[in-house]
Design an enzyme around this catalytic site. Structure first.
Site, PDB file in Angstrom:
ATOM      1  N   ASP A   1     -21.097 -24.795  68.529  1.00  0.00           N
ATOM      2  CA  ASP A   1     -21.622 -24.642  67.166  1.00  0.00           C
ATOM      3  C   ASP A   1     -22.697 -23.550  67.100  1.00  0.00           C
ATOM      4  OD1 ASP A   1     -20.517 -26.351  65.189  1.00  0.00           O
ATOM      5  OD2 ASP A   1     -21.596 -28.091  65.974  1.00  0.00           O
TER       6      ASP A   1
ATOM      7  N   GLN B   1     -20.815 -33.867  64.985  1.00  0.00           N
ATOM      8  CA  GLN B   1     -20.639 -33.644  63.549  1.00  0.00           C
ATOM      9  C   GLN B   1     -21.915 -33.973  62.781  1.00  0.00           C
ATOM     10  OE1 GLN B   1     -17.902 -32.348  62.189  1.00  0.00           O
ATOM     11  NE2 GLN B   1     -18.397 -32.647  60.039  1.00  0.00           N
TER      12      GLN B   1
ATOM     13  N   LYS C   1     -10.228 -30.749  62.595  1.00  0.00           N
ATOM     14  CA  LYS C   1     -10.602 -30.067  63.842  1.00  0.00           C
ATOM     15  C   LYS C   1      -9.702 -30.524  64.991  1.00  0.00           C
ATOM     16  CE  LYS C   1     -15.359 -29.384  62.512  1.00  0.00           C
ATOM     17  NZ  LYS C   1     -16.638 -30.042  62.315  1.00  0.00           N
TER      18      LYS C   1
HETATM   19  N1  LIG Z   1     -21.663 -29.852  63.964  1.00  0.00           N
HETATM   20  C1  LIG Z   1     -21.065 -29.437  62.853  1.00  0.00           C
HETATM   21  N2  LIG Z   1     -20.381 -28.263  62.859  1.00  0.00           N
HETATM   22  C2  LIG Z   1     -19.740 -27.826  61.741  1.00  0.00           C
HETATM   23  O1  LIG Z   1     -19.123 -26.741  61.749  1.00  0.00           O
HETATM   24  C3  LIG Z   1     -19.774 -28.630  60.557  1.00  0.00           C
HETATM   25  C4  LIG Z   1     -20.496 -29.838  60.610  1.00  0.00           C
HETATM   26  N3  LIG Z   1     -21.130 -30.202  61.743  1.00  0.00           N
HETATM   27  N4  LIG Z   1     -20.575 -30.623  59.518  1.00  0.00           N
HETATM   28  C5  LIG Z   1     -19.875 -30.300  58.297  1.00  0.00           C
HETATM   29  C6  LIG Z   1     -19.695 -28.808  58.130  1.00  0.00           C
HETATM   30  C7  LIG Z   1     -18.647 -28.400  57.132  1.00  0.00           C
HETATM   31  N5  LIG Z   1     -17.623 -27.695  57.874  1.00  0.00           N
HETATM   32  C8  LIG Z   1     -16.437 -27.227  57.316  1.00  0.00           C
HETATM   33  C9  LIG Z   1     -15.353 -26.854  58.077  1.00  0.00           C
HETATM   34  C10 LIG Z   1     -14.161 -26.470  57.500  1.00  0.00           C
HETATM   35  C11 LIG Z   1     -14.015 -26.455  56.136  1.00  0.00           C
HETATM   36  C12 LIG Z   1     -12.701 -26.100  55.528  1.00  0.00           C
HETATM   37  O2  LIG Z   1     -11.743 -25.821  56.235  1.00  0.00           O
HETATM   38  N6  LIG Z   1     -12.577 -26.103  54.190  1.00  0.00           N
HETATM   39  C13 LIG Z   1     -11.334 -25.831  53.513  1.00  0.00           C
HETATM   40  C14 LIG Z   1     -10.840 -27.060  52.776  1.00  0.00           C
HETATM   41  C15 LIG Z   1     -11.840 -27.636  51.807  1.00  0.00           C
HETATM   42  C16 LIG Z   1     -11.419 -29.039  51.301  1.00  0.00           C
HETATM   43  O3  LIG Z   1     -10.315 -29.159  50.757  1.00  0.00           O
HETATM   44  O4  LIG Z   1     -12.236 -29.967  51.441  1.00  0.00           O
HETATM   45  C17 LIG Z   1     -11.507 -24.654  52.562  1.00  0.00           C
HETATM   46  O5  LIG Z   1     -12.647 -24.307  52.227  1.00  0.00           O
HETATM   47  O6  LIG Z   1     -10.507 -24.078  52.178  1.00  0.00           O
HETATM   48  C18 LIG Z   1     -15.091 -26.791  55.362  1.00  0.00           C
HETATM   49  C19 LIG Z   1     -16.284 -27.164  55.944  1.00  0.00           C
HETATM   50  C20 LIG Z   1     -17.981 -27.675  59.173  1.00  0.00           C
HETATM   51  N7  LIG Z   1     -19.155 -28.264  59.384  1.00  0.00           N
END
Ligand SMILES: Nc1nc(=O)c2c([nH]1)NC[C@@H]1CN(c3ccc(C(=O)N[C@@H](CCC(=O)O)C(=O)O)cc3)C=[N+]21
Length: 298
Positions: A121, A98, A54
């Site tokens: 969020d 987070q 991020k």
């Molecule tokens: N307050 C809060 N807001 C959130 O938005 C939040 C959070 N907490 N806690 C955790 C989850 C999870 N999350 C992700 C964001 C990007 C990918 C992402 O970019 N994934 C890639 C890479 C996956 C990898 O290689 O691990 C993909 O799917 O291609 C995944 C998961 C946001 N979250």
């Protein structure tokens, strides 16, 4: 014929580029950069990876990134005091705490402390309520990203049958509301749904957000359905490797023979989440400065 792959990674890259250009315009107009504050409590390795990506994406999109790290044993008062400071800081347009938080901290209390106008969020009850009654506010990043992929692909969703599997506050419920706003006929299914395969079978649009590896089978899908896979599950490592494969909530290989189009994991919905977070932050910045958003939909 094999399903088309919905390239969320490429879509997200374009969105981040657009947001970056408009963030530069914002800086010109406001005399400061749009700012996103990210709060990480503890040292969960997965959370650290997300927070780092991020941060990088925020800076690359011409925005200011403020990172705040608290120890795993931080008290709730300390965390709430930090949120209050960020609420009051005019350089901060968006605040993200987070999740998940360590068990001794009350997530609902922390989310409730974030100013709804900085809640990029979209988790605050005020924003959940705005979405429920059709007022403008912040929409959670993952479901909004899914909607962008769906409308890009299908155009008008009016009258289509949509089945959302999962009923979380973060994905399932807001996803269903967005689909309803787009005039789809929406069913929310979940772990207690009777005869889930039959329910899924009527869907033109399937959004899987249950968090169970490859639970949705190819035979459940209506031929030519559009499948959005929100799940990110790590399988156990194969012998001789240190990390298991990432898979979604859908049997991707099987679904490819039935669906019209499907998002891969990784490279589908995940990258959209971060791109929409930047988009929401820029929208927050324009609102906080009482400036009109430039033409051209974000
Ligand atoms: N307050 C809060 N807001 C959130 O938005 C939040 C959070 N907490 N806690 C955790 C989850 C999870 N999350 C992700 C964001 C990007 C990918 C992402 O970019 N994934 C890639 C890479 C996956 C990898 O290689 O691990 C993909 O799917 O291609 C995944 C998961 C946001 N979250």
């Amino acid at each position: 014929m094999a399903a088309q792959v919905i390239d969320g990674k490429a879509f997200a890259a374009k969105l981040r580029e657009r947001v970056g250009r408009q963030a530069a315009q914002f800086e010109q107009a406001a005399g400061r950069k749009a700012g996103l504050a990210v709060v990480l409590v503890g040292e969960d390795p997965a959370s650290q990876v997300y927070v780092r990506s991020k941060h990088k994406a925020t800076v690359a999109a011409n925005m200011e990134s403020f990172e705040h790290r608290l120890p795993a044993d931080a008290g709730e008062a300390e965390l709430l005091a930090l949120v209050e400071r960020l609420n009051a800081d005019p350089a901060v347009d968006g605040i993200l705490v987070q999740l998940p938080l360590p068990g001794h901290l009350d997530e609902q209390a922390v989310i409730a402390a974030i100013s709804p106008d900085k809640d990029v969020d979209g988790f605050h009850v005020t924003n959940a309520g705005r979405l429920a009654v059709g007022q403008s506010g912040f929409v959670p990043c993952t479901p909004l990203g899914c909607m962008m992929l769906l409308t890009d692909r299908l155009g008008d969703l009016s009258g289509l049958e949509a089945v959302v599997i999962g009923r979380s506050n973060i994905v399932g419920k807001p996803m269903a509301q967005l689909l309803l706003d787009a005039n789809a006929t929406v069913t929310i299914a979940h772990s207690r749904t009777k005869d889930l395969p039959v329910v899924v079978r009527r869907a033109d649009i399937v959004v899987a957000a249950v968090g169970r590896a490859e639970m949705v089978k190819a035979e459940w899908l209506k031929p030519q359905a559009t499948v959005i896979d929100v799940g990110i599950n790590r399988l156990p490592a194969e012998p001789g490797t240190d990390k298991g494969r990432l898979v979604g909530d859908v049997d991707y290989a099987g679904a490819q023979g039935v669906a019209a189009a499907i998002t891969p994991v990784p490279g589908g919905v995940g990258p959209m989440t971060i791109a929409v977070l930047l988009r929401n932050t820029l929208v927050a910045a324009y609102r906080n400065e009482a400036l009109d958003l430039p033409e051209g939909a974000l």
